[in-house]
Design an enzyme around this catalytic site. Sequence first.
Site, PDB file in Angstrom:
ATOM      1  N   LEU A   8      11.590   6.435  28.253  1.00  0.00           N
ATOM      2  CA  LEU A   8      10.249   6.021  28.666  1.00  0.00           C
ATOM      3  C   LEU A   8       9.307   7.219  28.611  1.00  0.00           C
ATOM      4  O   LEU A   8       9.521   8.222  29.298  1.00  0.00           O
ATOM      5  CB  LEU A   8      10.295   5.422  30.067  1.00  0.00           C
ATOM      6  CG  LEU A   8      11.308   4.278  30.269  1.00  0.00           C
ATOM      7  CD1 LEU A   8      11.115   3.631  31.628  1.00  0.00           C
ATOM      8  CD2 LEU A   8      11.211   3.254  29.153  1.00  0.00           C
ATOM      9  N   ARG A  15      -2.019  13.742  36.833  1.00  0.00           N
ATOM     10  CA  ARG A  15      -1.947  14.893  37.740  1.00  0.00           C
ATOM     11  C   ARG A  15      -1.702  16.206  37.005  1.00  0.00           C
ATOM     12  O   ARG A  15      -1.801  17.280  37.596  1.00  0.00           O
ATOM     13  CB  ARG A  15      -0.875  14.662  38.796  1.00  0.00           C
ATOM     14  CG  ARG A  15      -1.290  13.648  39.866  1.00  0.00           C
ATOM     15  CD  ARG A  15      -0.313  13.664  41.017  1.00  0.00           C
ATOM     16  NE  ARG A  15       0.927  12.966  40.679  1.00  0.00           N
ATOM     17  CZ  ARG A  15       2.048  13.063  41.383  1.00  0.00           C
ATOM     18  NH1 ARG A  15       2.100  13.863  42.446  1.00  0.00           N
ATOM     19  NH2 ARG A  15       3.132  12.401  41.018  1.00  0.00           N
ATOM     20  N   GLY A  80       4.834  -0.992  34.682  1.00  0.00           N
ATOM     21  CA  GLY A  80       6.059  -0.690  35.389  1.00  0.00           C
ATOM     22  C   GLY A  80       7.215  -0.395  34.454  1.00  0.00           C
ATOM     23  O   GLY A  80       7.163  -0.634  33.241  1.00  0.00           O
ATOM     24  N   THR A  81       8.291   0.134  35.046  1.00  0.00           N
ATOM     25  CA  THR A  81       9.423   0.607  34.250  1.00  0.00           C
ATOM     26  C   THR A  81      10.176  -0.533  33.561  1.00  0.00           C
ATOM     27  O   THR A  81      10.628  -0.378  32.423  1.00  0.00           O
ATOM     28  CB  THR A  81      10.377   1.406  35.138  1.00  0.00           C
ATOM     29  OG1 THR A  81      10.694   0.636  36.314  1.00  0.00           O
ATOM     30  CG2 THR A  81       9.750   2.730  35.559  1.00  0.00           C
ATOM     31  N   GLY A 104      11.070  10.554  29.772  1.00  0.00           N
ATOM     32  CA  GLY A 104      10.576  11.711  29.023  1.00  0.00           C
ATOM     33  C   GLY A 104      10.039  12.814  29.894  1.00  0.00           C
ATOM     34  O   GLY A 104       9.851  13.939  29.415  1.00  0.00           O
ATOM     35  N   ARG A 315      10.165  35.425  13.136  1.00  0.00           N
ATOM     36  CA  ARG A 315       9.488  34.136  13.060  1.00  0.00           C
ATOM     37  C   ARG A 315      10.323  33.144  12.253  1.00  0.00           C
ATOM     38  O   ARG A 315      11.337  33.515  11.656  1.00  0.00           O
ATOM     39  CB  ARG A 315       8.097  34.333  12.451  1.00  0.00           C
ATOM     40  CG  ARG A 315       7.151  35.131  13.353  1.00  0.00           C
ATOM     41  CD  ARG A 315       5.879  35.520  12.630  1.00  0.00           C
ATOM     42  NE  ARG A 315       5.178  34.364  12.110  1.00  0.00           N
ATOM     43  CZ  ARG A 315       4.193  34.427  11.212  1.00  0.00           C
ATOM     44  NH1 ARG A 315       3.803  35.605  10.733  1.00  0.00           N
ATOM     45  NH2 ARG A 315       3.594  33.335  10.776  1.00  0.00           N
ATOM     46  N   ASN A 359      16.883  49.916   2.086  1.00  0.00           N
ATOM     47  CA  ASN A 359      16.166  50.552   3.194  1.00  0.00           C
ATOM     48  C   ASN A 359      14.661  50.334   3.008  1.00  0.00           C
ATOM     49  O   ASN A 359      14.105  50.634   1.941  1.00  0.00           O
ATOM     50  CB  ASN A 359      16.460  52.050   3.243  1.00  0.00           C
ATOM     51  CG  ASN A 359      15.840  52.711   4.460  1.00  0.00           C
ATOM     52  OD1 ASN A 359      16.429  52.769   5.528  1.00  0.00           O
ATOM     53  ND2 ASN A 359      14.617  53.215   4.300  1.00  0.00           N
ATOM     54  N   SER A 387       7.865  54.783   2.724  1.00  0.00           N
ATOM     55  CA  SER A 387       6.954  54.446   3.816  1.00  0.00           C
ATOM     56  C   SER A 387       5.559  54.113   3.284  1.00  0.00           C
ATOM     57  O   SER A 387       5.090  54.687   2.302  1.00  0.00           O
ATOM     58  CB  SER A 387       6.851  55.625   4.787  1.00  0.00           C
ATOM     59  OG  SER A 387       8.097  55.868   5.394  1.00  0.00           O
TER      60      SER A 387
END
Length: 447
Positions: A8, A15, A80-81, A104, A315, A359, A387
């Site tokens: 559900l 709220r 209602g449920t 849920g 990521r 590297n 680098s």
Amino acid sequence: MPVSLVILAAGQGTRMNSDLPKVLHLLAGSPLLHHAMQAGRSLGPERVVVVTGHGSEAVTRAALAFDEDALTVVQAEQKGTAHAVAQAAPLLADATGDVIVLYGDTPLVRPETLEAMQAARARHAVVVLGFHAADPGRYGRLVTDGDSLLKIVEYKDASEEERALTLCNSGVICADAKLMFSLVAEVGNANAAGEYYLTDLPELARKRGLSAGVVICPEDETLGVNTRTQLAEAERAFQTRARAEALENGVTLTAPETVFFGLDTVVGRDSIIGPCVIFGPGVTVESGAEIKGFCHLEGCHISRGATVGPFARLRPGAELAEDVHVGNFVEIKNAILDEGVKVGHLTYIGDADVGEFTNIGAGTVTCNYDGVMKHRTRIGKNAFIGSDTMLVAPVTVGDNALTASGSVITEDVPAEAIALARARQVNKPGLATRLREHLLKLKASRK
């Protein structure tokens, strides 16, 4: 026994004071809805039906992102449920075995608890999940005789004797699919709210001469999220549980209270997790790896013997093979690093393939984005990237090749070649002093 789930997820969650549907608020990096679906997944459900309402399109997308075979149905009016469960009936008309109704916004129910409920079905036609509340407040009370459930009494309808009970109703319920929907069809709405409630099912079952039972779980499993405060409480409870499980499974957490796990985080034993590490969704860490402090990981795989951090970010699509080293202030995205690759510091590797034992020098960037499309960089094995090398993709650096520090590489580098792509240095004797004197005079003239 086969099982189907009805979850559900139709409520708005006023709220929460949010435009986002309540079940899409994040807990451990994933929507609340995914936690309920994850708990039910352990049962190997034949079908999963998510009942949506407020923000139905977004909730449907989230459900399908977790389980592409999930079914969804809209509860246009929230009555209602029991009314919500009735919306799922057409999608489960030919279902066999049990149906378990989950919520849920109740993210902490354990798979083991649901397995216990299904096992209890051998003794009872309807099984309800209950808990002993430290402060029962206005919860519905479960009136029992042993493990038999006599009835569920809402607080407002309970006698003083019934209000003194601490065994409360979580709302989670299990029954044979055909019986579930048959009972739901009998539920009336003769109550103050004019709604249809699942709490009527045990009593309706007993009127048919069928038994109802209770499985009891710890109270923290039944925490419902209706406010931001409760969301924070659920996060705290989830992380406490996840840290304890990691330690029990042989993972070293040097500062457990500072590590935050995702819903689906997997960490192998003998791994070491430093302080202030955050796991987003989709992270797997194999045994014997080390994640040093202040790292953020999401959608990545880290193999045995690899080390990451401190202060590294992995990521989605980052794949680290065995014994890879990713150091401080390094970001890896959608890239495969083969065995023994070293990326020590201050580097961005995105949309790339890096061969074994290569590297990568400090300050290297794979320039993968042209403003419209992403392009891939391919670096062979045993290469040395000097680098501050800019690798302008699409570009390939061959095996055993070397790029000189400060180079901007725009063409492929053959295997075993050295690539130098920088302007020749020119020194102008005395010019620095003359320039400084000129600038000082210019500054003084403007006062």
